[in-house]
Scaffold this active site. Structure first.
Site, short mmCIF file in Angstrom:
data_model
loop_
_atom_site.label_atom_id
_atom_site.label_comp_id
_atom_site.label_asym_id
_atom_site.label_seq_id
_atom_site.Cartn_x
_atom_site.Cartn_y
_atom_site.Cartn_z
N LYS A 13 0.95 -1.37 -0.24
CA LYS A 13 -0.34 -0.05 0.15
C LYS A 13 0.82 1.37 0.23
O LYS A 13 0.68 1.98 -0.54
CB LYS A 13 -1.09 -0.15 1.08
N ARG A 87 -7.88 3.28 10.40
CA ARG A 87 -8.31 2.58 10.97
C ARG A 87 -9.37 1.17 11.68
O ARG A 87 -9.15 0.16 11.30
CB ARG A 87 -6.68 2.34 11.54
N ARG A 126 11.14 -7.86 3.44
CA ARG A 126 11.41 -6.55 3.27
C ARG A 126 12.50 -5.77 3.95
O ARG A 126 12.84 -5.85 5.55
CB ARG A 126 9.63 -5.43 4.21
N ARG A 159 13.07 -4.55 9.47
CA ARG A 159 12.46 -3.86 11.09
C ARG A 159 12.27 -4.66 12.04
O ARG A 159 11.95 -6.21 11.58
CB ARG A 159 10.96 -2.74 10.27
N ARG A 170 -0.11 -8.68 14.14
CA ARG A 170 -0.73 -7.73 13.28
C ARG A 170 -1.55 -7.34 12.61
O ARG A 170 -2.40 -6.79 12.75
CB ARG A 170 0.67 -6.74 12.75
#
Ligand code: ZN
Length: 213
Positions: A13, A87, A126, A159, A170
């Site tokens: 996104k 959200r 990532r 991360r 998550r």
């Protein structure tokens, strides 16, 4: 044109939002960077926000409302994109109210859908540039030179929350909060789901075609 752009963590996104911003001139609202900018400005509101973020708490909805109000006042109501916002249902209602107050309408809610295995694959691949914030993917969008940012040569990092374990949590939290938001927009006839499993260029093309920009 006002667009809400939603998708789970790892759906790509952020990349698509950047494309809409850079190539199609969408003015960009994302809560995280708005809040950080407000804190950095040293304003009274920023100081309030910092109390919550420092304590690891969610910023209350009245602050979000104020941020949207300022955003609308500062943007000239051309192309606007809410990135990863709302959200949850409470935020969706606040956005509805804010749109009404500013006498504008939401044109489209886009949900970037992607299956869980692909998501997991993206997350663990990532890499993030600590200097400029650019995000790479070792499979779909690798840096030109391994481990190094194309823009500034900084060493890329993974991360801490980009692991399989943290990702599962998550994603569950995200879906739990966001499903009612999708339903909210579906009822208004505004929801469009785009298959995010294709490569960046194809997904971008689908979005641009949908929006007619
Ligand atoms: Zn960089």
């Amino acid at each position: 044109m006002i667009v809400v752009f939603l998708g789970p963590p790892g759906s790509g996104k952020g990349t698509q939002a950047d494309i809409l911003h850079e190539q199609h001139g969408f003015f960009h609202f994302d809560t995280g960077s708005r809040l950080r900018a407000e804190i950095a400005s040293g304003s009274e509101l920023g100081a309030r926000i910092e109390q919550y973020t420092n304590a690891g708490k969610l910023v209350p909805i009245d602050i979000i409302r104020e941020m949207i109000k300022r955003f609308f006042s500062a943007s000239d109501a051309g192309r606007i994109m809410f990135d990863g916002f709302p959200r949850n249902l409470e935020q969706a209602r606040v956005l509805d109210e804010s749109l009404l107050e500013h006498n504008v309408k939401l044109d489209c809610a886009i949900y970037l859908e992607i299956d869980e295995d692909s998501l997991l694959n993206r997350i663990v691949n990532r890499r993030f540039c600590p200097q400029c914030g650019d995000i790479y993917n070792l499979q779909s969008n690798p840096p030109r030179q391994a481990g190094v940012c194309d823009k500034d040569g900084a060493a890329l990092i993974q991360r801490q929350d980009d692991t399989a374990e943290v990702f599962g949590t998550r994603l569950t939290v995200y879906l739990h909060e966001t499903m009612p938001v999708l339903e909210h927009y579906r009822k208004q006839g505004l929801l469009n789901t785009i298959d995010g499993d294709f490569d960046i260029g194809e997904v971008s093309k689908a979005i641009v075609e949908l929006l007619g920009v």
